[in-house]
Design a protein around this motif. Structure first.
Motif, PDB file in Angstrom:
ATOM      1  N   ASP A 196       0.827  -1.200   0.000  1.00 35.32           N
ATOM      2  CA  ASP A 196       0.000   0.000   0.000  1.00 35.32           C
ATOM      3  C   ASP A 196       0.865   1.255   0.000  1.00 35.32           C
ATOM      4  OD1 ASP A 196      -3.070  -0.812   1.180  1.00 35.32           O
ATOM      5  OD2 ASP A 196      -1.460  -2.274   1.382  1.00 35.32           O
ATOM      6  N   PRO A 197       0.337   2.358  -0.527  1.00 37.97           N
ATOM      7  CA  PRO A 197       1.043   3.646  -0.429  1.00 37.97           C
ATOM      8  C   PRO A 197       0.806   4.261   0.955  1.00 37.97           C
ATOM      9  CG  PRO A 197      -0.999   3.961  -1.609  1.00 37.97           C
ATOM     10  CD  PRO A 197      -0.908   2.482  -1.312  1.00 37.97           C
ATOM     11  N   TYR A 198       1.297   3.581   1.977  1.00 36.38           N
ATOM     12  CA  TYR A 198       1.022   3.907   3.374  1.00 36.38           C
ATOM     13  C   TYR A 198       2.091   4.876   3.857  1.00 36.38           C
ATOM     14  CZ  TYR A 198      -0.447   2.574   8.180  1.00 36.38           C
ATOM     15  OH  TYR A 198      -0.920   2.549   9.470  1.00 36.38           O
ATOM     16  N   CYS A 199       1.902   6.154   3.590  1.00 37.93           N
ATOM     17  CA  CYS A 199       2.958   7.143   3.804  1.00 37.93           C
ATOM     18  C   CYS A 199       3.376   7.246   5.270  1.00 37.93           C
ATOM     19  CB  CYS A 199       2.509   8.506   3.277  1.00 37.93           C
ATOM     20  SG  CYS A 199       2.233   8.528   1.487  1.00 37.93           S
TER      21      CYS A 199
ATOM     22  N   PHE B 145       8.727   1.489   1.916  1.00 37.76           N
ATOM     23  CA  PHE B 145       9.976   1.713   1.183  1.00 37.76           C
ATOM     24  C   PHE B 145      10.897   2.690   1.911  1.00 37.76           C
ATOM     25  CE2 PHE B 145       6.417   0.924  -1.694  1.00 37.76           C
ATOM     26  CZ  PHE B 145       6.818  -0.286  -2.230  1.00 37.76           C
ATOM     27  N   GLY B 146      10.495   3.077   3.141  1.00 43.12           N
ATOM     28  CA  GLY B 146      11.342   3.918   3.964  1.00 43.12           C
ATOM     29  C   GLY B 146      11.508   5.332   3.457  1.00 43.12           C
ATOM     30  N   GLN B 147      10.526   5.838   2.714  1.00 44.80           N
ATOM     31  CA  GLN B 147      10.628   7.170   2.128  1.00 44.80           C
ATOM     32  C   GLN B 147       9.742   8.175   2.872  1.00 44.80           C
ATOM     33  OE1 GLN B 147      12.880   7.636  -0.413  1.00 44.80           O
ATOM     34  NE2 GLN B 147      13.350   5.484   0.015  1.00 44.80           N
ATOM     35  N   GLN B 148       9.963   9.458   2.602  1.00 48.06           N
ATOM     36  CA  GLN B 148       9.175  10.536   3.171  1.00 48.06           C
ATOM     37  C   GLN B 148       8.342  11.187   2.070  1.00 48.06           C
ATOM     38  OE1 GLN B 148       9.009  11.328   6.467  1.00 48.06           O
ATOM     39  NE2 GLN B 148      10.393   9.606   6.855  1.00 48.06           N
ATOM     40  N   VAL B 149       7.121  11.585   2.417  1.00 52.56           N
ATOM     41  CA  VAL B 149       6.254  12.248   1.444  1.00 52.56           C
ATOM     42  C   VAL B 149       6.944  13.510   0.914  1.00 52.56           C
ATOM     43  CG1 VAL B 149       4.036  13.357   1.063  1.00 52.56           C
ATOM     44  CG2 VAL B 149       4.182  11.388   2.587  1.00 52.56           C
ATOM     45  N   GLY B 150       6.944  13.672  -0.385  1.00 52.16           N
ATOM     46  CA  GLY B 150       7.563  14.833  -1.001  1.00 52.16           C
ATOM     47  C   GLY B 150       8.992  14.605  -1.424  1.00 52.16           C
ATOM     48  N   ALA B 151       9.606  13.582  -0.829  1.00 49.65           N
ATOM     49  CA  ALA B 151      11.003  13.296  -1.183  1.00 49.65           C
ATOM     50  C   ALA B 151      11.146  11.940  -1.855  1.00 49.65           C
ATOM     51  CB  ALA B 151      11.881  13.350   0.069  1.00 49.65           C
ATOM     52  N   CYS B 152      10.041  11.241  -2.020  1.00 48.06           N
ATOM     53  CA  CYS B 152      10.108   9.897  -2.583  1.00 48.06           C
ATOM     54  C   CYS B 152      10.021   9.948  -4.106  1.00 48.06           C
ATOM     55  CB  CYS B 152       8.993   9.023  -2.028  1.00 48.06           C
ATOM     56  SG  CYS B 152       7.345   9.460  -2.621  1.00 48.06           S
ATOM     57  N   ARG B 153      10.254   8.805  -4.727  1.00 47.70           N
ATOM     58  CA  ARG B 153      10.150   8.681  -6.177  1.00 47.70           C
ATOM     59  C   ARG B 153       8.988   7.752  -6.556  1.00 47.70           C
ATOM     60  NH1 ARG B 153      16.159   6.863  -7.473  1.00 47.70           N
ATOM     61  NH2 ARG B 153      15.663   5.597  -5.641  1.00 47.70           N
ATOM     62  N   TYR B 154       7.978   7.753  -5.699  1.00 44.63           N
ATOM     63  CA  TYR B 154       6.780   6.925  -5.912  1.00 44.63           C
ATOM     64  C   TYR B 154       7.152   5.454  -6.129  1.00 44.63           C
ATOM     65  CZ  TYR B 154       3.613  10.873  -5.875  1.00 44.63           C
ATOM     66  OH  TYR B 154       2.864  11.954  -5.482  1.00 44.63           O
ATOM     67  N   GLU B 155       7.971   4.964  -5.178  1.00 44.08           N
ATOM     68  CA  GLU B 155       8.277   3.536  -5.204  1.00 44.08           C
ATOM     69  C   GLU B 155       7.015   2.686  -5.097  1.00 44.08           C
ATOM     70  OE1 GLU B 155       9.971   5.789  -3.618  1.00 44.08           O
ATOM     71  OE2 GLU B 155      12.137   5.419  -3.733  1.00 44.08           O
ATOM     72  N   CYS B 156       5.947   3.265  -4.509  1.00 41.18           N
ATOM     73  CA  CYS B 156       4.683   2.538  -4.391  1.00 41.18           C
ATOM     74  C   CYS B 156       4.077   2.257  -5.762  1.00 41.18           C
ATOM     75  CB  CYS B 156       3.704   3.302  -3.515  1.00 41.18           C
ATOM     76  SG  CYS B 156       3.521   5.050  -3.934  1.00 41.18           S
ATOM     77  N   VAL B 157       4.435   3.054  -6.772  1.00 43.18           N
ATOM     78  CA  VAL B 157       3.974   2.812  -8.136  1.00 43.18           C
ATOM     79  C   VAL B 157       4.972   1.957  -8.906  1.00 43.18           C
ATOM     80  CG1 VAL B 157       3.308   3.865 -10.334  1.00 43.18           C
ATOM     81  CG2 VAL B 157       2.658   4.968  -8.183  1.00 43.18           C
ATOM     82  N   SER B 158       6.254   2.281  -8.806  1.00 42.18           N
ATOM     83  CA  SER B 158       7.262   1.488  -9.527  1.00 42.18           C
ATOM     84  C   SER B 158       7.287   0.046  -9.019  1.00 42.18           C
ATOM     85  CB  SER B 158       8.650   2.119  -9.399  1.00 42.18           C
ATOM     86  OG  SER B 158       9.035   2.263  -8.044  1.00 42.18           O
ATOM     87  N   HIS B 159       6.933  -0.145  -7.743  1.00 36.63           N
ATOM     88  CA  HIS B 159       6.789  -1.484  -7.167  1.00 36.63           C
ATOM     89  C   HIS B 159       5.711  -2.272  -7.926  1.00 36.63           C
ATOM     90  CE1 HIS B 159       5.570  -4.521  -4.208  1.00 36.63           C
ATOM     91  NE2 HIS B 159       4.412  -3.920  -4.068  1.00 36.63           N
ATOM     92  N   ILE B 160       4.581  -1.633  -8.229  1.00 42.13           N
ATOM     93  CA  ILE B 160       3.512  -2.304  -8.965  1.00 42.13           C
ATOM     94  C   ILE B 160       3.969  -2.632 -10.382  1.00 42.13           C
ATOM     95  CG2 ILE B 160       1.143  -2.101  -9.822  1.00 42.13           C
ATOM     96  CD1 ILE B 160       0.556  -0.268  -7.446  1.00 42.13           C
TER      97      ILE B 160
END
Length: 458
Positions: free
Chosen positions: A183-186, A191-206
């Motif tokens: 899930d994109p559970y911010c 994926f250990g990322q922060q909102v605004g600084a991520c590269r949308y690993e939640c999408v590239s993961h899919i």
């Protein structure tokens, strides 16, 4: 002299203990051990309140199961149902009634110009089941991608398509070809990322999962319009758009499950409308009749509908387009519009967020609050820095002690709401007044002292 029918209607209910005994002895309760239950004996419901057999009033702070959007006991729905039953109570789905066509036409207006046809079902799970079947028929592919934390219904297909742990009890017999993704559970980014600084690993993961599973085998991605019982997880900005583009790139259908988030719950008619995208299918239930009668619906795009102009649609249910349920739904939709409940949900949602800001300041046990319109959830933690949950994900009954204590205290205070693991939901009927909302917040405020005590911060 009164008739036998009149005597039956006017006969008083048995005492509460008899009602409770009959229910505990002769009925099964979902998602529960059957021993040790102590459900309320509800005598009537009115507005935002439930009234038990002793006359005690309970503020319904989660709209039943996030479905009684217009509040309880609206007699406009009763009148519409009675009027329809006086004409025709049931007709086979191969015939038509006036209310069936009027309801489907109204849904098409609400969903937007991309949608024109609806298959009526009996509930949310059956809407999702039929969406899965139709996706497979339309694409010739067989795999469905869903999210690990989502819930789409209790039937085998819907339960398997979601990753919710309620599926684990029948894990060995899940419907095959259901693939789950993170899930994109911010708040707890996998994926250990922060909102605004991520590269949308939640999408590239899919995207990676699609490649691993074989792009030619994936029929659809199933998404909640807005997250519900999974914890009201807020989609990061642009998530839905990127998902739409991913589906278009691979020829995958996008299904929006609006069973919980539809019909004003989020401050718009449908949750996906917050994100500027158009799915290929929409599943609906709950708020479509505000829970007054069972009804589900599957809306499909005009493009998908055209596939079955000359090809049999091999889907159907005995109670599809049940005229009495359609009559209830049509009247409920009118109530949403007449009482301006969609805008009211957005406005009240902003008021909820204002009140909860005060709760967060007073209660260190609140780690996060996520809300859209009137679909909100407090996440309780042991420590705000570590974000350790107050009780674990998929907590066993023995691990739910403090949450059960909070639920019991709320019940004593006359407030009922949905509690799951370390989540406390705030999703009252869209009709709730500012005064009633304040009352509910005050009762939550008091009960949350127990959570603060449990973490030693009170």
């Amino acid at each position: 002299m009164k008739s036998k029918q009149e005597n039956q209607i006017n006969r008083p209910d048995p005492p509460p203990e008899t009602i409770l005994e009959n229910n505990l002895t002769y009925t099964l309760f979902p998602w529960s051990k059957q021993k040790g239950l102590n459900p309320l004996v509800i005598d009537r419901a009115e507005g935002v309140y439930l009234v038990d057999a002793t006359g005690k009033r309970y503020l319904d702070f989660s709209s039943g199961l996030m479905n009684v959007n217009i509040g309880h006991g609206n007699q406009r729905v009763t009148d519409a149902v009675v009027k329809q039953m006086q004409k025709v109570s049931y007709i086979t789905p191969g015939h038509v009634t006036n209310v069936r066509g009027k309801l489907a036409k109204k849904l098409a207006e609400l969903a937007g110009e991309s949608f024109g046809k609806t298959l009526f079902t009996v509930c949310g799970a059956s809407a999702v089941e039929n969406a899965i079947k139709l996706a497979r028929m339309a694409t010739g592919r067989h795999k469905i991608i869903g999210r690990y934390r989502a819930f789409h219904g209790a039937s085998y297909g819907a339960l398997s398509a979601a990753g919710d742990p309620r599926r684990l009890a029948m894990d060995s017999q899940q419907v095959p070809n259901m693939i789950h993704v993170e899930d994109p559970y911010c708040y707890r980014c996998p994926f250990g990322q922060q909102v605004g600084a991520c590269r949308y690993e939640c999408v590239s993961h899919i995207r990676r999962i699609i490649e691993f599973e074989g792009r030619e085998s994936v029929a659809a991605i199933l998404m909640e319009g807005e997250s519900g019982t999974s914890g009201c997880i807020k989609y990061p900005p642009d998530y839905w758009r990127q998902l739409r583009e991913l589906c278009d790139e691979y020829g995958i259908l996008l299904i929006a499950d609006e069973v919980m988030s539809g019909f004003g719950r989020t401050g718009k008619w449908f949750g996906f409308q917050h994100h500027g995208v158009v799915p290929d299918m929409i599943t609906m239930a709950k708020g479509i009749t505000s829970g007054y009668l069972p009804l589900g619906a599957l809306m499909i795009s005009n493009q998908l509908a055209a596939l079955f102009d000359d090809k049999a649609l091999m889907l159907g249910l005995t109670y599809a387009a049940h005229p009495v349920s359609c009559a209830a739904a049509l009247e409920v939709l009118s109530i949403y519009e007449d009482d301006e409940l969609i805008n009211r949900a957005a406005e009240t949602g902003a008021l909820v967020e204002h009140h909860v800001a005060g709760l967060i300041a007073r209660h260190p046990s609140i780690g996060d609050f996520r809300n859209t319109g009137l679909l909100g959830c407090l996440e309780l933690v042991k420590d705000r820095q570590t974000k350790e949950p107050l009780v674990p994900y998929n907590a066993k009954p023995a691990e739910m002690g403090v949450m059960n204590t909070i639920a019991s205290r709320l019940r004593e205070l006359g407030l009922l709401t949905f509690i799951r693991w370390n989540y406390v939901f705030i999703a009252p009927p869209l009709t709730i007044s500012p005064e009633e909302l304040q009352l509910g917040i005050d009762r939550l405020d008091e009960a949350l002292l127990l959570a603060d005590e449990a973490i030693g911060k009170n």
